[in-house]
Design a protein around this motif. Structure first.
Motif, PDB file in Angstrom:
ATOM      1  N   UNK A 110      -3.865   5.916   2.012  1.00  0.00           N
ATOM      2  CA  UNK A 110      -3.026   5.949   3.018  1.00  0.00           C
ATOM      3  C   UNK A 110      -3.150   4.413   3.649  1.00  0.00           C
ATOM      4  N   UNK A 111      -3.561   3.355   2.978  1.00  0.00           N
ATOM      5  CA  UNK A 111      -4.004   2.141   3.762  1.00  0.00           C
ATOM      6  C   UNK A 111      -2.762   1.412   3.956  1.00  0.00           C
ATOM      7  N   UNK A 112      -1.615   1.731   3.415  1.00  0.00           N
ATOM      8  CA  UNK A 112      -0.354   1.114   3.638  1.00  0.00           C
ATOM      9  C   UNK A 112       0.284   1.666   4.903  1.00  0.00           C
ATOM     10  N   UNK A 113       0.241   2.954   5.128  1.00  0.00           N
ATOM     11  CA  UNK A 113       0.690   3.245   6.188  1.00  0.00           C
ATOM     12  C   UNK A 113      -0.087   3.050   7.397  1.00  0.00           C
TER      13      UNK A 113
ATOM     14  N   UNK B  67      -1.711   0.220   7.830  1.00  0.00           N
ATOM     15  CA  UNK B  67      -1.235  -1.002   8.353  1.00  0.00           C
ATOM     16  C   UNK B  67      -0.055  -1.104   8.782  1.00  0.00           C
ATOM     17  N   UNK B  68       0.923  -0.452   8.404  1.00  0.00           N
ATOM     18  CA  UNK B  68       2.470  -0.075   8.962  1.00  0.00           C
ATOM     19  C   UNK B  68       2.429  -0.137  10.395  1.00  0.00           C
ATOM     20  N   UNK B  69       1.528   1.001  10.804  1.00  0.00           N
ATOM     21  CA  UNK B  69       1.465   1.327  12.156  1.00  0.00           C
ATOM     22  C   UNK B  69       0.279   1.398  13.100  1.00  0.00           C
TER      23      UNK B  69
ATOM     24  N   UNK C 213     -13.835   7.436  13.420  1.00  0.00           N
ATOM     25  CA  UNK C 213     -14.840   6.860  13.196  1.00  0.00           C
ATOM     26  C   UNK C 213     -15.330   5.384  13.391  1.00  0.00           C
ATOM     27  N   UNK C 214     -13.818   4.688  13.847  1.00  0.00           N
ATOM     28  CA  UNK C 214     -13.904   3.148  13.872  1.00  0.00           C
ATOM     29  C   UNK C 214     -13.326   3.147  15.412  1.00  0.00           C
ATOM     30  N   UNK C 215     -13.718   1.887  15.710  1.00  0.00           N
ATOM     31  CA  UNK C 215     -13.029   1.088  17.003  1.00  0.00           C
ATOM     32  C   UNK C 215     -11.487   1.244  16.959  1.00  0.00           C
ATOM     33  N   UNK C 216     -10.948   1.444  18.181  1.00  0.00           N
ATOM     34  CA  UNK C 216      -9.493   1.343  18.221  1.00  0.00           C
ATOM     35  C   UNK C 216      -8.977  -0.101  17.512  1.00  0.00           C
ATOM     36  N   UNK C 217      -8.099  -0.066  16.694  1.00  0.00           N
ATOM     37  CA  UNK C 217      -7.648  -1.500  16.074  1.00  0.00           C
ATOM     38  C   UNK C 217      -6.508  -2.209  17.000  1.00  0.00           C
ATOM     39  N   UNK C 218      -6.595  -3.310  17.004  1.00  0.00           N
ATOM     40  CA  UNK C 218      -5.472  -4.083  17.642  1.00  0.00           C
ATOM     41  C   UNK C 218      -4.103  -3.613  17.354  1.00  0.00           C
TER      42      UNK C 218
ATOM     43  N   UNK D  26       8.163 -11.609  -0.092  1.00  0.00           N
ATOM     44  CA  UNK D  26       7.504 -10.703   1.180  1.00  0.00           C
ATOM     45  C   UNK D  26       7.465  -9.372   0.682  1.00  0.00           C
ATOM     46  N   UNK D  27       7.989  -8.989  -0.587  1.00  0.00           N
ATOM     47  CA  UNK D  27       8.342  -7.479  -1.072  1.00  0.00           C
ATOM     48  C   UNK D  27       7.255  -6.632  -0.704  1.00  0.00           C
ATOM     49  N   UNK D  28       5.946  -7.021  -0.602  1.00  0.00           N
ATOM     50  CA  UNK D  28       4.803  -6.202  -0.356  1.00  0.00           C
ATOM     51  C   UNK D  28       4.886  -5.696   0.792  1.00  0.00           C
ATOM     52  N   UNK D  29       5.376  -6.359   1.795  1.00  0.00           N
ATOM     53  CA  UNK D  29       5.267  -5.789   3.266  1.00  0.00           C
ATOM     54  C   UNK D  29       6.747  -5.493   3.827  1.00  0.00           C
ATOM     55  N   UNK D  30       7.900  -5.786   3.056  1.00  0.00           N
ATOM     56  CA  UNK D  30       8.978  -5.654   3.613  1.00  0.00           C
ATOM     57  C   UNK D  30       9.600  -4.291   3.853  1.00  0.00           C
ATOM     58  N   UNK D  31       8.968  -3.081   3.037  1.00  0.00           N
ATOM     59  CA  UNK D  31       9.439  -2.229   3.212  1.00  0.00           C
ATOM     60  C   UNK D  31       8.823  -1.475   4.542  1.00  0.00           C
ATOM     61  N   UNK D  32       7.579  -1.857   4.753  1.00  0.00           N
ATOM     62  CA  UNK D  32       7.003  -1.501   6.420  1.00  0.00           C
ATOM     63  C   UNK D  32       7.616  -2.028   7.380  1.00  0.00           C
TER      64      UNK D  32
END
Length: 252
Positions: free
Chosen positions: A128-131, A133-135, A141-146, A198-204
């Motif tokens: 689910x790493x792509x999801x 990063x998308x959102x 268990x981790x600090x709130x992301x930016x 940029x195809x790796x990120x264009x979908x997200x």
């Protein structure tokens, strides 16, 4: 409109994952109040509710009860069990707990409306790493992301595809030949002008801006096709490519 709350429960929580995920779902329900009382446990197939570790976590009695309809949770809320085949659009605002999450089922959920929150439990690390990063999802268990990054850090490229997004019907994506031709022209101009793939990120990027996931995937496929060409594509036959490119530069 309030954006859905998105949370990842990493796979390494294992036996406790369902309890943790349902706990987060109930907290989201509490945040929204009486209007949100439905929690949907979403899996790929019915067999995943009957013959997996998830069924053991639920317990045989709850699995049997869920097959007949929603059950009340001790901490509040109603739990429903659905699969990608049986569930379409929630009649009431709901929280979705996505089990055995991977890109296909996460795209399915990203295409739903009337969602207050999504709690994701993958069974494979990084599925689910792509999801996330998308959102910019919260990770248990981790600090709130930016807040999520811009995904594409090329401002001219972004301005070009923003122009595309503003000119096509997002409900149909590139389904109309005219819209696909426009996207093709934009990608060709960008490739010819030396912009990187940029195809790796264009979908997200597209999903975050209102594209349906399947249409965003079409845009990704088109970008991959253009940047896979051995030579820079010809711009002959494209209306005013230089003027269009200068406008993207000026607006970026």
């Amino acid at each position: 409109m309030t954006k859905p709350i998105r949370i990842l429960v990493p796979v390494d929580q294992d036996a406790e994952a369902l309890r943790i995920a349902l706990g987060y779902a109930q907290k989201i329900c509490e945040k929204f109040g009486p209007e949100v009382q439905d929690i949907v446990l979403l899996v790929h197939t019915k067999q995943q509710l009957d013959h997996t570790g998830l069924s053991q976590s639920l317990g045989a009695g709850h699995v049997k009860a869920l097959a007949k309809g929603p059950i009340s949770l001790s901490g509040g809320g109603r739990l429903h069990a659905e699969t990608m085949k049986t569930w379409r659009y929630p009649p009431r605002k709901s929280v979705v707990v996505v089990y055995y999450a991977e890109p296909r089922i996460l795209d399915f959920v990203d295409d739903l409306n009337n969602i207050a929150g999504v709690v994701v439990v993958p069974d494979i690390p990084a599925a689910a790493d792509g999801w996330v990063a998308r959102w910019g999802a919260i990770i248990h268990g981790q600090a709130q992301q930016a807040p999520p990054s811009a995904l594409i850090d090329d401002p001219v490229f972004v301005r070009a595809i923003e122009t595309l997004s503003s000119m096509i019907n997002l409900s149909t994506g590139l389904g109309h030949p005219r819209d696909k031709a426009m996207a093709n022209e934009i990608m060709r101009i960008l490739r010819t002008k030396g912009h990187s793939d940029q195809s790796a990120n264009i979908k997200s990027w597209a999903i975050r801006r209102g594209w349906r996931p399947d249409h965003a995937a079409d845009l990704e496929a088109l970008a991959r096709k253009i940047w896979a060409l051995r030579a820079k594509p010809s711009l002959s036959g494209i209306h005013d490519p230089e003027g269009r490119y200068r406008r993207w530069q000026a607006d970026s």
